[in-house]
Design a protein around this motif. Structure first.
Motif, PDB file in Angstrom:
ATOM      1  N   ALA A 161       0.839  -1.201   0.000  1.00 22.52           N
ATOM      2  CA  ALA A 161       0.000   0.000   0.000  1.00 22.52           C
ATOM      3  C   ALA A 161       0.870   1.246   0.000  1.00 22.52           C
ATOM      4  CB  ALA A 161      -0.925  -0.018   1.219  1.00 22.52           C
ATOM      5  N   ARG A 162       1.950   1.196   0.760  1.00 21.44           N
ATOM      6  CA  ARG A 162       2.858   2.329   0.867  1.00 21.44           C
ATOM      7  C   ARG A 162       3.492   2.659  -0.480  1.00 21.44           C
ATOM      8  NH1 ARG A 162       4.873   5.878   0.613  1.00 21.44           N
ATOM      9  NH2 ARG A 162       6.234   7.211   1.835  1.00 21.44           N
ATOM     10  N   THR A 163       3.735   1.640  -1.281  1.00 21.50           N
ATOM     11  CA  THR A 163       4.347   1.843  -2.592  1.00 21.50           C
ATOM     12  C   THR A 163       3.302   1.875  -3.717  1.00 21.50           C
ATOM     13  OG1 THR A 163       4.792  -0.542  -2.691  1.00 21.50           O
ATOM     14  CG2 THR A 163       6.578   0.882  -1.964  1.00 21.50           C
ATOM     15  N   GLU A 164       2.056   2.088  -3.336  1.00 20.84           N
ATOM     16  CA  GLU A 164       0.959   2.306  -4.280  1.00 20.84           C
ATOM     17  C   GLU A 164       0.646   1.089  -5.133  1.00 20.84           C
ATOM     18  OE1 GLU A 164       1.686   5.885  -6.475  1.00 20.84           O
ATOM     19  OE2 GLU A 164       1.996   7.086  -4.665  1.00 20.84           O
ATOM     20  N   VAL A 165       0.811  -0.093  -4.560  1.00 20.83           N
ATOM     21  CA  VAL A 165       0.329  -1.326  -5.187  1.00 20.83           C
ATOM     22  C   VAL A 165      -1.004  -1.666  -4.516  1.00 20.83           C
ATOM     23  CG1 VAL A 165       0.765  -3.777  -5.590  1.00 20.83           C
ATOM     24  CG2 VAL A 165       2.668  -2.155  -5.625  1.00 20.83           C
ATOM     25  N   PRO A 166      -2.126  -1.722  -5.243  1.00 19.70           N
ATOM     26  CA  PRO A 166      -3.432  -1.975  -4.625  1.00 19.70           C
ATOM     27  C   PRO A 166      -3.448  -3.269  -3.816  1.00 19.70           C
ATOM     28  CG  PRO A 166      -3.685  -1.304  -6.919  1.00 19.70           C
ATOM     29  CD  PRO A 166      -2.221  -1.530  -6.701  1.00 19.70           C
ATOM     30  N   ILE A 167      -3.973  -3.208  -2.605  1.00 17.98           N
ATOM     31  CA  ILE A 167      -4.038  -4.390  -1.747  1.00 17.98           C
ATOM     32  C   ILE A 167      -4.816  -5.512  -2.431  1.00 17.98           C
ATOM     33  CG2 ILE A 167      -4.825  -5.285   0.481  1.00 17.98           C
ATOM     34  CD1 ILE A 167      -2.422  -3.436   0.623  1.00 17.98           C
ATOM     35  N   LEU A 216      10.216   8.082  -8.925  1.00 19.52           N
ATOM     36  CA  LEU A 216      11.170   8.982  -8.275  1.00 19.52           C
ATOM     37  C   LEU A 216      10.517   9.713  -7.099  1.00 19.52           C
ATOM     38  CD1 LEU A 216      13.015  10.478 -11.378  1.00 19.52           C
ATOM     39  CD2 LEU A 216      13.838   8.705  -9.818  1.00 19.52           C
ATOM     40  N   ASP A 217       9.269  10.141  -7.277  1.00 15.35           N
ATOM     41  CA  ASP A 217       8.543  10.791  -6.174  1.00 15.35           C
ATOM     42  C   ASP A 217       8.388   9.829  -5.002  1.00 15.35           C
ATOM     43  OD1 ASP A 217       8.286  13.175  -7.505  1.00 15.35           O
ATOM     44  OD2 ASP A 217       6.248  12.791  -8.222  1.00 15.35           O
ATOM     45  N   LEU A 218       8.112   8.566  -5.309  1.00 15.66           N
ATOM     46  CA  LEU A 218       7.963   7.549  -4.266  1.00 15.66           C
ATOM     47  C   LEU A 218       9.266   7.373  -3.491  1.00 15.66           C
ATOM     48  CD1 LEU A 218       6.484   5.207  -2.860  1.00 15.66           C
ATOM     49  CD2 LEU A 218       7.152   3.748  -4.794  1.00 15.66           C
ATOM     50  N   VAL A 219      10.381   7.304  -4.205  1.00 16.81           N
ATOM     51  CA  VAL A 219      11.691   7.141  -3.559  1.00 16.81           C
ATOM     52  C   VAL A 219      11.983   8.325  -2.632  1.00 16.81           C
ATOM     53  CG1 VAL A 219      14.184   7.070  -3.956  1.00 16.81           C
ATOM     54  CG2 VAL A 219      12.653   5.660  -5.349  1.00 16.81           C
ATOM     55  N   LYS A 220      11.747   9.532  -3.115  1.00 11.21           N
ATOM     56  CA  LYS A 220      11.991  10.731  -2.295  1.00 11.21           C
ATOM     57  C   LYS A 220      11.103  10.746  -1.061  1.00 11.21           C
ATOM     58  CE  LYS A 220      14.150  13.979  -2.859  1.00 11.21           C
ATOM     59  NZ  LYS A 220      15.500  14.322  -2.314  1.00 11.21           N
ATOM     60  N   GLU A 221       9.856  10.342  -1.217  1.00 10.32           N
ATOM     61  CA  GLU A 221       8.924  10.318  -0.087  1.00 10.32           C
ATOM     62  C   GLU A 221       9.374   9.314   0.963  1.00 10.32           C
ATOM     63  OE1 GLU A 221       4.137   9.648   0.557  1.00 10.32           O
ATOM     64  OE2 GLU A 221       4.895  10.124  -1.455  1.00 10.32           O
ATOM     65  N   ILE A 222       9.809   8.140   0.501  1.00  9.49           N
ATOM     66  CA  ILE A 222      10.298   7.106   1.419  1.00  9.49           C
ATOM     67  C   ILE A 222      11.542   7.599   2.154  1.00  9.49           C
ATOM     68  CG2 ILE A 222      11.433   4.847   1.475  1.00  9.49           C
ATOM     69  CD1 ILE A 222       9.495   4.040  -0.804  1.00  9.49           C
ATOM     70  N   GLN A 223      12.426   8.261   1.418  1.00  8.97           N
ATOM     71  CA  GLN A 223      13.654   8.772   2.040  1.00  8.97           C
ATOM     72  C   GLN A 223      13.338   9.800   3.121  1.00  8.97           C
ATOM     73  OE1 GLN A 223      15.084  12.078   0.795  1.00  8.97           O
ATOM     74  NE2 GLN A 223      17.089  11.983   1.794  1.00  8.97           N
ATOM     75  N   ILE A 228      16.155   6.650   5.254  1.00  9.03           N
ATOM     76  CA  ILE A 228      17.064   5.624   4.753  1.00  9.03           C
ATOM     77  C   ILE A 228      18.166   6.282   3.913  1.00  9.03           C
ATOM     78  CG2 ILE A 228      17.253   3.572   3.282  1.00  9.03           C
ATOM     79  CD1 ILE A 228      14.332   2.988   3.901  1.00  9.03           C
ATOM     80  N   ALA A 229      19.395   5.839   4.112  1.00 14.33           N
ATOM     81  CA  ALA A 229      20.499   6.282   3.253  1.00 14.33           C
ATOM     82  C   ALA A 229      20.447   5.490   1.958  1.00 14.33           C
ATOM     83  CB  ALA A 229      21.834   6.067   3.954  1.00 14.33           C
ATOM     84  N   MET A 230      20.675   6.167   0.833  1.00 17.52           N
ATOM     85  CA  MET A 230      20.567   5.504  -0.465  1.00 17.52           C
ATOM     86  C   MET A 230      21.746   5.854  -1.363  1.00 17.52           C
ATOM     87  SD  MET A 230      16.524   6.065  -1.396  1.00 17.52           S
ATOM     88  CE  MET A 230      15.230   5.952  -0.134  1.00 17.52           C
ATOM     89  N   VAL A 239      17.667  12.452 -13.634  1.00 21.60           N
ATOM     90  CA  VAL A 239      17.208  11.598 -12.528  1.00 21.60           C
ATOM     91  C   VAL A 239      18.009  11.898 -11.276  1.00 21.60           C
ATOM     92  CG1 VAL A 239      17.125   9.210 -11.703  1.00 21.60           C
ATOM     93  CG2 VAL A 239      16.342   9.757 -14.011  1.00 21.60           C
ATOM     94  N   ILE A 240      19.324  12.014 -11.429  1.00 22.67           N
ATOM     95  CA  ILE A 240      20.194  12.302 -10.293  1.00 22.67           C
ATOM     96  C   ILE A 240      19.837  13.659  -9.682  1.00 22.67           C
ATOM     97  CG2 ILE A 240      22.577  12.749  -9.600  1.00 22.67           C
ATOM     98  CD1 ILE A 240      21.945   9.784 -10.106  1.00 22.67           C
ATOM     99  N   ARG A 241      19.546  14.638 -10.521  1.00 22.17           N
ATOM    100  CA  ARG A 241      19.169  15.963 -10.030  1.00 22.17           C
ATOM    101  C   ARG A 241      17.919  15.887  -9.161  1.00 22.17           C
ATOM    102  NH1 ARG A 241      17.800  20.546 -14.372  1.00 22.17           N
ATOM    103  NH2 ARG A 241      16.309  18.929 -14.951  1.00 22.17           N
ATOM    104  N   MET A 242      16.944  15.068  -9.576  1.00 18.99           N
ATOM    105  CA  MET A 242      15.697  14.944  -8.821  1.00 18.99           C
ATOM    106  C   MET A 242      15.898  14.233  -7.487  1.00 18.99           C
ATOM    107  SD  MET A 242      12.677  14.086 -11.545  1.00 18.99           S
ATOM    108  CE  MET A 242      11.493  13.982 -10.182  1.00 18.99           C
ATOM    109  N   LEU A 243      16.827  13.261  -7.467  1.00 15.39           N
ATOM    110  CA  LEU A 243      16.932  12.381  -6.308  1.00 15.39           C
ATOM    111  C   LEU A 243      17.976  12.794  -5.273  1.00 15.39           C
ATOM    112  CD1 LEU A 243      16.737   8.659  -7.544  1.00 15.39           C
ATOM    113  CD2 LEU A 243      15.040   9.935  -6.218  1.00 15.39           C
ATOM    114  N   SER A 244      19.162  13.186  -5.741  1.00 16.24           N
ATOM    115  CA  SER A 244      20.325  13.107  -4.854  1.00 16.24           C
ATOM    116  C   SER A 244      20.680  14.412  -4.149  1.00 16.24           C
ATOM    117  CB  SER A 244      21.546  12.611  -5.639  1.00 16.24           C
ATOM    118  OG  SER A 244      21.876  13.526  -6.652  1.00 16.24           O
ATOM    119  N   ASP A 245      21.236  14.260  -2.942  1.00 19.64           N
ATOM    120  CA  ASP A 245      21.787  15.380  -2.185  1.00 19.64           C
ATOM    121  C   ASP A 245      23.204  15.691  -2.672  1.00 19.64           C
ATOM    122  OD1 ASP A 245      19.581  15.527  -0.104  1.00 19.64           O
ATOM    123  OD2 ASP A 245      20.257  13.466   0.172  1.00 19.64           O
ATOM    124  N   ARG A 246      23.972  14.615  -2.877  1.00 20.17           N
ATOM    125  CA  ARG A 246      25.320  14.748  -3.443  1.00 20.17           C
ATOM    126  C   ARG A 246      25.418  13.857  -4.669  1.00 20.17           C
ATOM    127  NH1 ARG A 246      29.992  13.145  -0.308  1.00 20.17           N
ATOM    128  NH2 ARG A 246      28.637  11.565   0.620  1.00 20.17           N
TER     129      ARG A 246
END
Length: 281
Positions: A161-167, A216-223, A228-230, A239-246
């Motif tokens: 459910a958290r990752t938007e897969v219907p139960i 990508l939005d899901l990954v950022k929300e989870i982080q 979690i360190a990724m 993609v890197i611009r959207m996701l990463s701090d470094r």
């Protein structure tokens, strides 16, 4: 690096070669030679002298062209492949004092099952098509020594459910899912053991642009929510611009530049990074 956050992962001098190796392998390969193949013995230097620290809650992006060594690096850290040399320390394992790369296969399996997660470019490398969506999550929980059926079922339902897969589709097989849905099942499975460290290897490649954005939005929300360190690998600087701090930039098996993502994008120092950034504009 996120200010004041403790270090989760420390990597020093990691190298991976394919071939016999010779004294010239690391001398006559790399960006300066525009090749990672040793001209004397033919050994492929997939990556060499890779070092970085990863803080809790941080996403480190690793970018580079095909063959730069970025995916090999992640596979070595996740023990899909055996590193040729180097050190890797995980703060939550033996107080961060034991080099994981020199541990036995049994200890590596324990670390992988309990303390790490991986999301592959091809979802079917991370999930099993003959297991249901819930069964795939359950498999990860079983390897992490969780055996209570009710607890497993509830955890699987919550993660899906958290990752938007219907139960309602929890007992469906991945073959009946779209690529984006399979990727979300794989993310749910990777999160099952509450890992402090998650690896993402080209997770949006092959997905439609609209699906990429959702993943990508899901990954950022989870982080943000779980801290979690990724380590996120991609050939796509967008993609890197959207996701990463470094961001770390790799070419011909070497890390040529590392810094804050904004700094890398706005003021790249290495010639290859400059080419990458300009190609994105």
């Amino acid at each position: 690096m996120l200010a004041n956050n403790p270090i989760v992962l420390t990597v020093r001098g990691l190298a991976k070669i394919y071939g016999p190796g010779c004294p010239q392998c690391f001398v006559r390969t790399g960006p300066a030679y525009e090749s990672n193949i040793c001209p004397l013995c033919g050994t492929i230097v997939a990556c060499h002298d890779i070092s970085f620290d990863l803080a809790q809650g941080e996403i480190l992006g690793i970018v580079g062209e095909s063959g730069s060594g970025k995916s090999t690096l992640v596979r070595c850290l996740y023990f899909d492949e055996e590193a040729s040399s180097g050190e890797s320390y995980l703060a939550v394992y033996q107080g961060g004092r034991v080099n994981l790369l020199q541990e036995t296969s049994q200890h590596k399996r324990h670390v992988r099952n309990h303390l790490m997660g991986m999301v592959y470019q091809n979802p079917l490398l991370g999930i099993k098509p003959h297991f249901t969506a819930g069964g795939n999550v359950a498999e990860k929980l079983l390897t992490a020594d969780i055996y209570n059926f009710q607890a497993i079922r509830e955890r699987a339902a919550n993660l899906l459910a958290r990752t938007e897969v219907p139960i309602a589709r929890m007992d469906d097989f991945p073959a009946h899912f779209s690529g984006g849905m399979q990727q979300r099942v794989q993310i749910a499975k990777a999160l099952a053991n509450n890992p402090p460290l998650l690896f993402l290897d080209e997770i949006t490649t092959g997905l439609d642009v609209s699906v990429q954005a959702k993943v990508l939005d899901l990954v950022k929300e989870i982080q943000r929510e779980l801290g979690i360190a990724m380590v996120a690998v991609s050939h796509d600087l967008g993609v890197i611009r959207m996701l990463s701090d470094r961001t770390a930039v790799m070419k011909n098996g070497r890390m040529v530049e590392i810094g804050l993502t904004d700094q890398i994008l706005e003021d790249p120092q290495h010639q290859y990074t400059q080419l990458l950034v300009h190609s994105m504009l």
